[in-house]
Design a protein around this motif. Structure first.
Motif, PDB file in Angstrom:
ATOM      1  N   UNK A   1       2.407 -10.767   3.540  1.00 42.46           N
ATOM      2  CA  UNK A   1       2.053 -10.776   1.928  1.00 42.46           C
ATOM      3  C   UNK A   1       1.439  -9.381   1.478  1.00 42.46           C
ATOM      4  N   UNK A   2       0.739  -8.877   2.622  1.00 41.54           N
ATOM      5  CA  UNK A   2       0.144  -7.500   2.290  1.00 41.54           C
ATOM      6  C   UNK A   2       1.096  -6.510   2.308  1.00 41.54           C
ATOM      7  N   UNK A   3       2.058  -6.402   3.347  1.00 45.70           N
ATOM      8  CA  UNK A   3       3.098  -5.746   3.408  1.00 45.70           C
ATOM      9  C   UNK A   3       3.978  -5.498   2.034  1.00 45.70           C
ATOM     10  N   UNK A   4       4.091  -6.871   1.693  1.00 44.68           N
ATOM     11  CA  UNK A   4       5.415  -6.990   0.297  1.00 44.68           C
ATOM     12  C   UNK A   4       4.702  -6.336  -0.827  1.00 44.68           C
ATOM     13  N   UNK A   5       3.177  -6.789  -0.817  1.00 46.52           N
ATOM     14  CA  UNK A   5       2.377  -5.995  -2.066  1.00 46.52           C
ATOM     15  C   UNK A   5       2.573  -4.605  -2.084  1.00 46.52           C
ATOM     16  N   UNK A   6       2.193  -4.081  -0.816  1.00 48.05           N
ATOM     17  CA  UNK A   6       2.077  -2.639  -0.649  1.00 48.05           C
ATOM     18  C   UNK A   6       3.517  -1.906  -0.925  1.00 48.05           C
ATOM     19  N   UNK A   7       4.571  -2.566  -0.443  1.00 48.33           N
ATOM     20  CA  UNK A   7       5.883  -1.899  -0.632  1.00 48.33           C
ATOM     21  C   UNK A   7       6.346  -2.288  -2.094  1.00 48.33           C
ATOM     22  N   UNK A   8       6.134  -3.324  -2.814  1.00 48.90           N
ATOM     23  CA  UNK A   8       6.332  -3.617  -4.450  1.00 48.90           C
ATOM     24  C   UNK A   8       5.573  -2.598  -5.050  1.00 48.90           C
ATOM     25  N   UNK A   9       4.334  -2.018  -4.639  1.00 44.42           N
ATOM     26  CA  UNK A   9       3.588  -1.184  -5.719  1.00 44.42           C
ATOM     27  C   UNK A   9       4.210   0.152  -5.403  1.00 44.42           C
ATOM     28  N   UNK A  10       4.559   0.559  -4.077  1.00 44.30           N
ATOM     29  CA  UNK A  10       5.272   1.801  -3.826  1.00 44.30           C
ATOM     30  C   UNK A  10       6.667   1.898  -4.592  1.00 44.30           C
TER      31      UNK A  10
ATOM     32  N   UNK B   1       7.323   0.257  -7.172  1.00 43.29           N
ATOM     33  CA  UNK B   1       7.138   0.518  -8.666  1.00 43.29           C
ATOM     34  C   UNK B   1       6.621   1.998  -9.101  1.00 43.29           C
ATOM     35  N   UNK B   2       5.850   2.686  -8.222  1.00 40.68           N
ATOM     36  CA  UNK B   2       5.390   3.799  -8.385  1.00 40.68           C
ATOM     37  C   UNK B   2       6.519   4.820  -8.373  1.00 40.68           C
ATOM     38  N   UNK B   3       7.358   4.451  -7.379  1.00 45.32           N
ATOM     39  CA  UNK B   3       8.874   5.450  -7.573  1.00 45.32           C
ATOM     40  C   UNK B   3       9.597   5.160  -8.672  1.00 45.32           C
TER      41      UNK B   3
END
Lengths: 369, 224, 229
Positions: free
Chosen positions: C191-200, C202-204
């Protein structure tokens, strides 16, 4: 031509920004609106492009009531420059300048090409066109602001304190640039400033406004300096009024006198010591500096043996320069040069003052002569 | 429509549970807020003074902030050896969130202190630590307040998630309410949470006013 | 403990199947993206309107603060009880809206006033000002709002598994109910990994979307405003 006919602006809170004011801005000239903050000068300017609607009275642009035009269409035909330039951060300099032509439906390619020309015209290099506003200095941004306002070649230009946010040196450069452009383009310019010196420098006519939106005086700058209408204008115009007015007095009749001269490179034999100040010239007869009375020259005369001179007065320019040349010269002799910088003669402060007096009291001086 | 509410509150056991979980909720909200602020201040100061630490500190805070609360509540026990249902998990997680949320505002607030003020303080002979505590920090308070308020409100709402892993607080009312199912209890829980958030927020505003008497002067310059 | 978690994570059997990691990750992402997209469709036009006209700005601030105080678990369980489990999706949307709304609104408000004044003075119509000047310059804060909304939704999706919505939270909850800590922890890591990757991601995406000139101008001053998770 812009005509304000008894315009008045009262805000909802009852504050009166402009009080029944009439004013005509002649076509092809620069009119400066000047006054302290709260005098309604910006309000007046913004009535022209309907950014503010007057409570009563009319504003005519070339004889047409501005209220008859659609605001957006009206504004596209009027150049608009504001204090912080108001450039669009997301667009390159080139696309900022191309904005209005593109609003008019011109093709992007054509608008951009024209924009590049304009960018050069306001004194920036063509490469600046690809930069973004945040990469420019304040002065450069302001130049782009002027270019953008000129892009659709509008006959009228509204400038609201365009140079107030930049430092004095840059501001002077921008003012000179504007005067040069205006000479080429002959726009009808309404220029708002709180700086009386700027108003006097740029305005063909100056309108001094007083708090509460009253027109205190509307006159050419020399008249403003010579005959301020009331105490308010006198105090607003400020100190050294008489001296500053000389900027508008031509120096016809000023008769430069000869003075002893030597040339750089002359040997001591050619330069006998004299009891008077001697002016040193270069090979092109341009003044380089002064030799002190009784100074002796060893070997050849070089520049480092000279005392630096004061400012120079160019023949035919306003009298203020002549007086300044005399007052700033170590010898008390103001150096007069011709248009190419060649030495013509010298004047003393006494000369200049006599000339002023002779003009002010012709009868008196003629009687004495 | 008030009838179910009346019935809910007329039961002594309901009142007792509500009171107990409310108190637990307050405790789990305030401790992280205070500790988080105390943690964020030196971290923000560090980010301000030590340039090369700035990017890793802010980046780290950004990642912590991104982690979903439920995941953090679950993972903390294996990282720090707390019990699986210990309130400490929630408290530590919220402390981290609070600190992560506040590092950037602390840095910004400190950077916003006019340099002429810090220079003057230096000229008056303040040592760096004293200057930070008695000049820069007080001046940074107004800019910090809004961030602290956001942290407080979101903490109070997040604590409920802890109920999913068996930690107490008003979240209990939601899990119990869902299992029964009991809409009234859930609504009471939501309202209690929102009221608590509101009360703490008002408290913070009051505290802010107390801490910054100069802001109330309203910028009226005497003699103008 | 760590080895058990790793063992669970690396066991291929846990990845496949209808309740497997892959399926639940996909569901988690789908729900979250769906909720944010709907929130964007609602909140961006509203935020643009409020920012452009200045009408209703009190609403944005008041609404935003009130929404922040709402406990996500309470909202999710309430909706699930009143309707059914999938109604929790509506909770996700509701919780995503304030972040996008306030990001959009503050983005428009943060556009330099002089640029908007110049746009008006140059003869742009109200609509042209909005599309050609305000929207492009509002993008950094707007996208910040979308990122915050995504964080919020990612976290709430995990919570919503409690009422049977599905997603990675489902694995965590079932682990909790059966006392299988390695399942809980493994799911938490995912869950944590998915959140961080999704945020990344979106940042891109945000870097691609925001005009270069605005990025350059923002580098000189502004920062991203924070919401909560």
């Amino acid at each position: 031509m812009i005509e304000f006919r008894t315009v008045r602006k009262q805000y909802d809170d009852g504050a009166v920004a402009v009080q029944e004011l009439s004013l005509t801005v002649r076509a092809g000239t620069v009119t400066a609106l000047v006054g302290p903050s709260g005098c309604g000068k910006t309000t007046l300017l913004r009535m022209v492009n309907r950014m503010i609607e007057p409570s009563s009275g009319t504003v005519l642009l070339d004889g047409h009531d501005v209220r008859d035009s659609d605001p957006a269409v009206l504004r596209r035909g009027i150049g608009y420059v504001i204090q912080q330039a108001g450039l669009f951060p997301h667009r390159t300099v080139r696309d900022n300048v191309a904005t209005v032509p593109m609003l008019f439906g011109r093709s992007r390619r054509r608008a951009r090409r024209d924009a590049e020309e304009l960018i050069e015209r306001v004194g920036l290099s063509r490469e600046m066109g690809g930069r973004y506003p945040s990469q420019l200095s304040g002065g450069q941004q302001q130049r782009v602001g002027v270019a953008r306002a000129l892009a659709a070649d509008p006959p009228v230009l509204l400038m609201d304190e365009p140079f107030s946010a930049v430092d004095p040196v840059v501001r002077a450069g921008l003012q000179d640039e504007l005067m040069r452009l205006q000479e080429e383009l002959g726009k009808t310019v309404l220029f708002v400033t709180h700086d009386i010196d700027e108003a006097i420098k740029l305005g063909d006519r100056v309108a001094v406004l007083r708090q509460g939106g009253h027109l205190a005086q509307y006159a050419p700058p020399e008249e403003l300096l010579a005959r301020p209408a009331d105490d308010f204008v006198t105090s607003f115009v400020g100190r050294d009024r008489g001296y500053r007015r000389l900027s508008f007095v031509d120096s016809a009749g000023l008769d430069p006198a000869p003075v002893d001269t030597v040339h750089i490179g002359d040997t001591s034999a050619d330069v006998p010591s004299r009891a008077e100040w001697v002016l040193a010239l270069d090979a092109h007869e341009r003044p380089r500096g002064w030799l002190h009375p009784n100074a002796t020259v060893r070997g050849q005369l070089t520049e480092d043996q000279l005392i630096a001179g004061g400012s120079l007065h160019t023949l035919g320019s306003p009298l203020r320069g002549a007086l300044d040349a005399a007052l700033s010269a170590p010898s008390g002799l103001g150096v007069v040069v011709d248009g190419d910088g060649g030495f013509v003669g010298v004047v003393t402060a006494r000369h200049v003052l006599d000339l002023i007096e002779a003009r002010q009291h012709p009868a008196l001086t003629e009687g004495a002569a | 429509m008030f009838e179910p509410l009346v019935r809910y509150f007329s039961s002594p056991s309901n009142r007792e549970v509500l009171f107990e979980q409310f108190a637990q909720h307050v405790y789990m909200a305030l401790v992280p807020l205070v500790v988080g602020v105390l943690l964020a201040l030196p971290l923000g100061r560090l980010a301000q003074r030590v340039r090369w630490l700035r990017a890793p500190l802010l980046g780290g805070a950004g990642i912590v902030y991104t982690l979903p609360s439920l995941a953090v509540f679950v993972l903390l026990p294996s990282l720090i050896g707390t019990g699986y249902t210990s309130p400490l998990n929630v408290i530590i997680a919220l402390t981290l969130y609070t600190a992560a949320l506040l590092v950037r505002p602390v840095l910004d607030a400190l950077e916003a202190v006019p340099s002429h003020v810090t220079t003057a303080a230096e000229a008056l002979g303040y040592r760096p630590r004293r200057r930070f505590l008695s000049v820069e920090l007080p001046l940074a308070v107004p800019a910090l307040t809004s961030a602290v308020r956001v942290a407080s409100v979101s903490n109070i709402s997040l604590i409920s998630v802890g109920a999913l892993i068996g930690v107490g607080g008003l979240g209990r009312l939601f899990t119990v309410g869902f299992e029964r199912p009991d809409v009234v209890q859930t609504v009471v829980g939501i309202v209690a949470t929102v009221l608590l958030a509101l009360a703490v927020d008002l408290l913070l505003v009051g505290l802010w006013r107390l801490l910054t008497p100069w802001e109330r002067a309203g910028g009226a310059v005497i003699g103008e | 403990m760590i080895t058990e978690i790793l063992a669970w994570l690396t066991d291929p059997a846990n990845w496949s199947g209808a309740d497997g990691i892959l399926a639940q990750t996909w569901l988690h992402l789908l729900y979250s993206v769906l909720a944010v997209v709907v929130a964007v469709l609602v909140a961006v036009p509203l935020g643009l309107y409020i920012g452009h006209t200045g009408r209703g700005s009190v609403l944005v601030v008041g609404f935003g603060n009130a929404m922040r105080a709402l406990p996500t678990l309470g909202l999710v369980t309430l909706l699930a009880m009143m309707f059914r489990g999938s109604a929790a999706l509506a909770a996700l949307v509701v919780l995503a809206i304030p972040a996008v709304l306030s990001g959009t609104y503050s983005g428009v408000r943060a556009v330099p006033a002089h640029a908007v004044d110049a746009a008006r003075g140059m003869g742009m119509t109200s609509g042209q000002r909005l599309w050609k000047v305000e929207l492009p310059n509002a993008l950094p804060l707007l996208m910040g709002g979308v990122r915050n909304a995504m964080l919020q939704v990612m976290a709430t999706t995990a919570v919503a598994a409690y009422v049977g919505l599905g997603g990675l939270g489902q694995i965590l909850i079932s682990g909790q109910q059966t006392g299988a800590y390695e399942r809980m922890a493994g799911a938490a890591i995912l869950i944590a990994l998915l959140a961080v990757l999704t945020d990344l991601a979106l940042a891109g995406f945000s870097r691609l979307l925001v005009p270069r000139g605005v990025l350059l101008a923002a580098a000189k001053s502004g920062t991203r405003s924070r919401w909560r998770r």
